[in-house]
Write a protein that holds these residues in place. Structure first.
Motif, PDB file in Angstrom:
ATOM      1  N   GLY A 265       0.810  -1.204   0.000  1.00 36.14           N
ATOM      2  CA  GLY A 265       0.000   0.000   0.000  1.00 36.14           C
ATOM      3  C   GLY A 265       0.842   1.251   0.000  1.00 36.14           C
ATOM      4  O   GLY A 265       1.873   1.341  -0.662  1.00 36.14           O
ATOM      5  N   ALA A 266       0.400   2.244   0.745  1.00 35.70           N
ATOM      6  CA  ALA A 266       1.140   3.496   0.885  1.00 35.70           C
ATOM      7  C   ALA A 266       1.790   3.502   2.261  1.00 35.70           C
ATOM      8  O   ALA A 266       1.114   3.703   3.269  1.00 35.70           O
ATOM      9  CB  ALA A 266       0.208   4.687   0.719  1.00 35.70           C
ATOM     10  N   PRO A 267       3.077   3.263   2.358  1.00 37.71           N
ATOM     11  CA  PRO A 267       3.738   3.222   3.674  1.00 37.71           C
ATOM     12  C   PRO A 267       3.620   4.560   4.394  1.00 37.71           C
ATOM     13  O   PRO A 267       3.448   5.601   3.759  1.00 37.71           O
ATOM     14  CB  PRO A 267       5.205   2.924   3.318  1.00 37.71           C
ATOM     15  N   PRO A 268       3.711   4.539   5.725  1.00 41.47           N
ATOM     16  CA  PRO A 268       3.701   5.798   6.472  1.00 41.47           C
ATOM     17  C   PRO A 268       5.046   6.507   6.342  1.00 41.47           C
ATOM     18  O   PRO A 268       5.948   6.327   7.139  1.00 41.47           O
ATOM     19  CB  PRO A 268       3.444   5.345   7.920  1.00 41.47           C
ATOM     20  N   TYR A 269       5.168   7.314   5.304  1.00 41.30           N
ATOM     21  CA  TYR A 269       6.446   7.956   5.009  1.00 41.30           C
ATOM     22  C   TYR A 269       6.886   8.946   6.091  1.00 41.30           C
ATOM     23  O   TYR A 269       8.045   9.353   6.114  1.00 41.30           O
ATOM     24  CB  TYR A 269       6.360   8.691   3.666  1.00 41.30           C
TER      25      TYR A 269
ATOM     26  N   THR B 117      -0.155   9.421  -8.622  1.00 40.92           N
ATOM     27  CA  THR B 117       0.284   8.650  -7.451  1.00 40.92           C
ATOM     28  C   THR B 117       1.751   8.924  -7.149  1.00 40.92           C
ATOM     29  O   THR B 117       2.136   9.098  -5.984  1.00 40.92           O
ATOM     30  CB  THR B 117       0.063   7.150  -7.694  1.00 40.92           C
ATOM     31  N   LEU B 118       2.564   8.961  -8.191  1.00 39.70           N
ATOM     32  CA  LEU B 118       3.984   9.272  -7.993  1.00 39.70           C
ATOM     33  C   LEU B 118       4.152  10.637  -7.345  1.00 39.70           C
ATOM     34  O   LEU B 118       4.961  10.803  -6.417  1.00 39.70           O
ATOM     35  CB  LEU B 118       4.722   9.237  -9.333  1.00 39.70           C
ATOM     36  N   ARG B 119       3.387  11.610  -7.817  1.00 44.16           N
ATOM     37  CA  ARG B 119       3.517  12.966  -7.260  1.00 44.16           C
ATOM     38  C   ARG B 119       3.047  13.000  -5.805  1.00 44.16           C
ATOM     39  O   ARG B 119       3.659  13.671  -4.969  1.00 44.16           O
ATOM     40  CB  ARG B 119       2.739  13.961  -8.113  1.00 44.16           C
ATOM     41  N   ALA B 120       1.963  12.304  -5.498  1.00 44.75           N
ATOM     42  CA  ALA B 120       1.456  12.295  -4.123  1.00 44.75           C
ATOM     43  C   ALA B 120       2.458  11.654  -3.176  1.00 44.75           C
ATOM     44  O   ALA B 120       2.697  12.141  -2.059  1.00 44.75           O
ATOM     45  CB  ALA B 120       0.118  11.557  -4.063  1.00 44.75           C
ATOM     46  N   ARG B 121       3.053  10.559  -3.620  1.00 44.61           N
ATOM     47  CA  ARG B 121       4.033   9.885  -2.769  1.00 44.61           C
ATOM     48  C   ARG B 121       5.307  10.723  -2.633  1.00 44.61           C
ATOM     49  O   ARG B 121       5.900  10.789  -1.554  1.00 44.61           O
ATOM     50  CB  ARG B 121       4.356   8.501  -3.339  1.00 44.61           C
ATOM     51  N   ALA B 122       5.697  11.356  -3.713  1.00 44.27           N
ATOM     52  CA  ALA B 122       6.881  12.224  -3.631  1.00 44.27           C
ATOM     53  C   ALA B 122       6.638  13.363  -2.655  1.00 44.27           C
ATOM     54  O   ALA B 122       7.520  13.724  -1.867  1.00 44.27           O
ATOM     55  CB  ALA B 122       7.223  12.769  -5.014  1.00 44.27           C
ATOM     56  N   ALA B 123       5.440  13.924  -2.679  1.00 44.84           N
ATOM     57  CA  ALA B 123       5.110  15.017  -1.760  1.00 44.84           C
ATOM     58  C   ALA B 123       5.167  14.531  -0.316  1.00 44.84           C
ATOM     59  O   ALA B 123       5.641  15.250   0.578  1.00 44.84           O
ATOM     60  CB  ALA B 123       3.725  15.572  -2.077  1.00 44.84           C
ATOM     61  N   ALA B 124       4.678  13.310  -0.055  1.00 42.06           N
ATOM     62  CA  ALA B 124       4.694  12.760   1.304  1.00 42.06           C
ATOM     63  C   ALA B 124       6.124  12.532   1.786  1.00 42.06           C
ATOM     64  O   ALA B 124       6.449  12.785   2.948  1.00 42.06           O
ATOM     65  CB  ALA B 124       3.902  11.455   1.342  1.00 42.06           C
ATOM     66  N   VAL B 125       6.983  12.063   0.904  1.00 41.67           N
ATOM     67  CA  VAL B 125       8.380  11.846   1.280  1.00 41.67           C
ATOM     68  C   VAL B 125       9.054  13.175   1.582  1.00 41.67           C
ATOM     69  O   VAL B 125       9.763  13.325   2.588  1.00 41.67           O
ATOM     70  CB  VAL B 125       9.131  11.087   0.166  1.00 41.67           C
ATOM     71  N   LEU B 126       8.858  14.165   0.717  1.00 36.36           N
ATOM     72  CA  LEU B 126       9.466  15.477   0.934  1.00 36.36           C
ATOM     73  C   LEU B 126       8.953  16.117   2.224  1.00 36.36           C
ATOM     74  O   LEU B 126       9.703  16.799   2.924  1.00 36.36           O
ATOM     75  CB  LEU B 126       9.184  16.389  -0.247  1.00 36.36           C
ATOM     76  N   ALA B 127       7.682  15.890   2.544  1.00 37.74           N
ATOM     77  CA  ALA B 127       7.123  16.443   3.773  1.00 37.74           C
ATOM     78  C   ALA B 127       7.826  15.887   5.011  1.00 37.74           C
ATOM     79  O   ALA B 127       7.842  16.532   6.064  1.00 37.74           O
ATOM     80  CB  ALA B 127       5.625  16.156   3.854  1.00 37.74           C
ATOM     81  N   SER B 128       8.410  14.700   4.888  1.00 32.02           N
ATOM     82  CA  SER B 128       9.152  14.099   5.995  1.00 32.02           C
ATOM     83  C   SER B 128      10.590  14.612   6.061  1.00 32.02           C
ATOM     84  O   SER B 128      11.350  14.194   6.939  1.00 32.02           O
ATOM     85  CB  SER B 128       9.163  12.569   5.854  1.00 32.02           C
ATOM     86  N   GLY B 129      10.951  15.486   5.131  1.00 28.57           N
ATOM     87  CA  GLY B 129      12.321  15.990   5.101  1.00 28.57           C
ATOM     88  C   GLY B 129      13.299  15.045   4.445  1.00 28.57           C
ATOM     89  O   GLY B 129      14.512  15.237   4.553  1.00 28.57           O
ATOM     90  N   HIS B 130      12.786  14.037   3.740  1.00 26.47           N
ATOM     91  CA  HIS B 130      13.657  13.049   3.123  1.00 26.47           C
ATOM     92  C   HIS B 130      13.819  13.345   1.634  1.00 26.47           C
ATOM     93  O   HIS B 130      13.104  14.173   1.061  1.00 26.47           O
ATOM     94  CB  HIS B 130      13.067  11.654   3.325  1.00 26.47           C
TER      95      HIS B 130
END
Length: 531
Positions: free
Chosen positions: A293-297, A420-433
C-alpha cells in the motif's frame, strides 16, 4: 554463528560483572565427549553469553553477570532469559531453536540433560554454517539485489507479526537510550573526546525534542512493536538461500519494544558503515515496498536519528571490546569505535530534502540511474526511489513482474500513475527526506507538475533527461528480462515518434556503461548530490 548482543550501557567487560563461577559448566560443554563427537568444540564468548558449537548442535549459556542494562545474576533469571529467547525467535527462526536443556549435577559430576539437580540452563539450537551470516556474505561481496530484496521481505514479515504497543511512550524510551549512549561514551574519554560526546548528546537531545510528537503519534498508530531489537548482519543467516533472522534481543522488553524503522535502522547503519551504501538504500526501498500500500512515510523524518542512535550504541560496544586487546588489534578496534561515532555525527548532520526526477524514453536506463543516485540524495540512507512501472503494477493489483494488458496503458491509467507518484513524492518530501522519481515524463505538463511538487514542499529540484539513439534503446528493451517494465521495441518506436516539447531538464547521454551514465549525472547535479 555470532550472538553478540547490542547494549546501551557504559563500556564494561563481562569479567568486571561476573557474580558466579560457571567454569565447570563451560568445561563440560567444551568437552567433545559431552556431545559424543571426536572433533573440536568451538567456543564463542560475548558480553552476556557463551556459545558452544559442537557437531550439528549449538548450546548457549547465559553468563552469570549483572550489568546496569542486563541482570542475569541468578539461575532463575538466566532460566527466564533462556525461555524468552526461545519465544522471541521461534517465529522468525523456527528451524534453529530446538528447546532448553538443563545442566544437572548427579553422581558427583555435571551432565548435559537428564535427571539431577539443575545448576544451569542451555538454549539448544541447530547449527548452521557460521560463514552464512550476512556479515560474512557482505565481506565476500555477496549482497546482491536479490538477497537484499529477500532480506527486506523477511524483515517486513517479522514486523507484521510483531505485537503492537500503541500505549508505548516512544519519546521517553528513546531518550533513555540516548542518555545511556552519552553516559557510555563518556566512560572512555581517551577514545571519545569529551567535546565530541557533548556535541553528540546535544544533537540527539535536539532531534528527540523536535521529533517527540511524531514518535508518539507513530506509537499510537501501531508503528511501535515488539521487534527483533538486535537486527544487524551478524544476526541474520542465509539458510537454504533464505535470510533467517535469529538471536533477537531477549533480556529487556523495553529495549526491543521500538519503532519499526528503529529496528530496521540497525541494518541500515550496519550496511552504511561497511561501505554498502547502495545496499542500504535498496534495503530501505525494498522494505517500504514490502510493507504494501502506501507506507507511512512520515517515519522517514526520524530515520537519521534512529541511525545515529544505532551507530552510537555500536561505538559503545566496540569500545567495550577493547579492554583485553593489544597491539594492532587494539588499534583496529579503536578505529572501528571512532568510525561508528563519526557515522552517528554524519547521520545527525542536517541535509535538505531534494527531489530528483529522471525521464527519458523506455530503455534509457532511468531506473538503473535512479537506484545508483538515490543513496546520495537527501539524508541517510538516501532517497526513496519511486518508479512508474512499479506503481502501475501496484495500482493494477498484480505482481511487479506480471505483464499488463494494453488497457492498463491508457492515458487515464497513466495519469493515475503519475498522480500517485507525485502524491508519494510530496509525502516523502514532507518528511524531510529525499526522493528520486523515474518515469518517461514525455509530456511537458508531466514534468512541470513534478517540479511543482518540489516547489510546494520548499525542496530543491533537479530534472534529468536521458537520451540515446532509438536503435540502441530498442536493443536494450529487447534484451531485458526480469524487470517491471512492459515496454517493447514497438513501444520505444512509438514513443520516439511523439514530440517531447520544451525541455528545461538537464539532457544526458544514456550511452555507455551504467557507471559512465552515473558519472555524467553526478557531474550535472554537482553539489546537489554531495552531503
Amino acid at each position: 554463528m555470532n550472538t553478540s548482543p547490542t547494549v546501551t550501557s557504559p563500556a564494561l567487560s563481562p569479567a568486571d560483572h561476573v557474580v558466579a563461577d560457571q567454569q565447570p559448566v563451560f568445561a563440560l560443554l567444551a568437552d567433545p565427549a559431552t556431545h559424543g563427537i571426536t572433533g573440536p568444540v568451538r567456543r564463542i564468548d560475548t558480553h552476556g553469553a557463551v556459545v558452544f558449537l559442537a557437531g550439528k548442535d549449538v548450546y548457549k549459556i547465559k553468563r552469570a553477570v549483572r550489568f546496569p542494562f542486563m541482570d542475569l545474576s541468578t539461575l532463575e533469571r538466566r532460566h527466564g532469559a533462556c525461555q524468552r529467547e526461545l519465544e522471541v525467535n521461534r517465529d522468525n527462526a523456527p528451524g534453529l531453536y530446538l528447546g532448553l536443556v538443563p545442566i544437572v549435577a548427579r553422581e558427583g559430576g555435571l551432565h548435559l540433560g537428564g535427571a539431577g539437580d539443575i545448576v544451569e540452563w542451555a538454549v539448544h539450537m541447530r547449527r548452521f554454517d557460521e560463514e552464512a551470516t550476512l556479515d560474512h556474505v557482505a565481506a565476500r561481496g555477496g549482497l546482491d539485489n536479490q538477497l537484499i530484496d529477500a532480506l527486506a521481505q523477511a524483515v517486513a514479515a517479522a514486523h507484521e507479526r510483531a505485537p503492537r504497543h500503541r500505549e508505548w511512550d516512544a519519546p521517553a524510551a528513546l531518550a533513555r537510550v540516548a542518555a545511556g549512549i552519552v553516559d557510555g561514551l563518556r566512560e572512555t574519554p581517551d577514545l571519545f573526546a569529551p567535546a565530541r560526546v557533548a556535541a553528540l548528546g546535544a544533537a540527539l537531545a535536539g532531534a528527540l525534542g523536535r521529533l517527540a510528537p511524531l514518535l508518539a503519534a507513530r506509537a499510537r498508530r501501531g508503528e511501535v512493536r515488539r521487534c527483533h531489537g538486535d537486527l544487524h548482519l551478524r544476526n541474520i543467516a542465509l539458510i537454504a538461500g533464505v535470510p533467517v533472522l535469529f538471536d533477537a534481543l531477549e533480556f529487556d522488553e523495553a529495549l526491543a519494544t521500538i519503532d519499526l524503522l528503529y529496528d530496521l535502522a540497525f541494518l541500515l547503519m550496519d550496511l552504511g558503515t561497511r561501505g554498502e551504501a547502495l545496499a542500504a538504500n535498496r534495503l530501505l526501498n525494498a522494505y517500504l515496498k514490502a510493507r504494501g500500500g502506501a507506507p507511512p512515510y512520515d517515519g522517514l523524518e526520524a530515520l537519521p536519528l534512529f541511525i545515529a542512535l544505532r551507530a552510537g550504541i555500536r561505538a559503545q560496544v566496540s569500545a567495550a571490546a577493547l579492554a583485553h586487546r593489544t597491539g594492532p588489534v587494539l588499534e583496529a578496534g579503536r578505529a572501528e569505535a571512532l568510525s561508528y561515532l563519526a557515522f552517528a555525527e554524519v547521520a545527525l548532520t542536517p541535509v535538505p530534502a531534494r527531489l530528483v526526477a529522471i525521464g527519458g524514453l523506455s530503455g534509457t536506463g532511468k531506473s538503473t540511474l535512479a537506484s545508483h543516485l538515490a543513496p546520495v540524495i537527501g539524508p541517510l540512507p538516501g532517497a526513496v526511489h519511486l518508479r512508474s512501472d512499479v506503481e502501475r503494477k501496484r495500482l493494477a493489483g498484480v505482481g511487479e513482474f506480471d505483464r499488463l494488458p494494453p488497457q492498463a496503458y491508457t492515458m487515464e491509467a497513466t495519469e493515475e500513475v503519475y498522480a500517485t507518484l507525485r502524491a508519494r513524492a510530496a509525502a516523502v518530501l514532507a518528511s524531510g527526506h529525499g526522493v528520486v522519481v523515474d518515469a518517461v515524463h514525455q509530456r511537458p505538463e508531466e514534468r512541470a507538475a513534478l517540479a511543482e511538487v518540489a516547489q510546494r514542499a520548499g525542496a530543491g529540484f533537479s530534472g534529468l533527461w536521458l537520451e540515446a539513439p532509438v536503435a540502441a534503446l530498442a536493443a536494450r528493451v529487447e534484451a531485458r528480462s526480469g524487470d517491471a517494465s512492459d515496454a517493447t521495441v514497438e513501444v520505444v518506436r512509438h514513443q520516439a515518434e511523439r514530440a517531447v516539447g520544451p525541455l528545461d531538464w538537464l539532457r544526458l547521454s544514456a550511452t555507455g556503461t551504467p557507471d559512465e551514465v552515473l558519472a555524467r549525472a553526478q557531474a550535472a547535479l554537482g553539489r546537489a548530490v554531495h552531503r
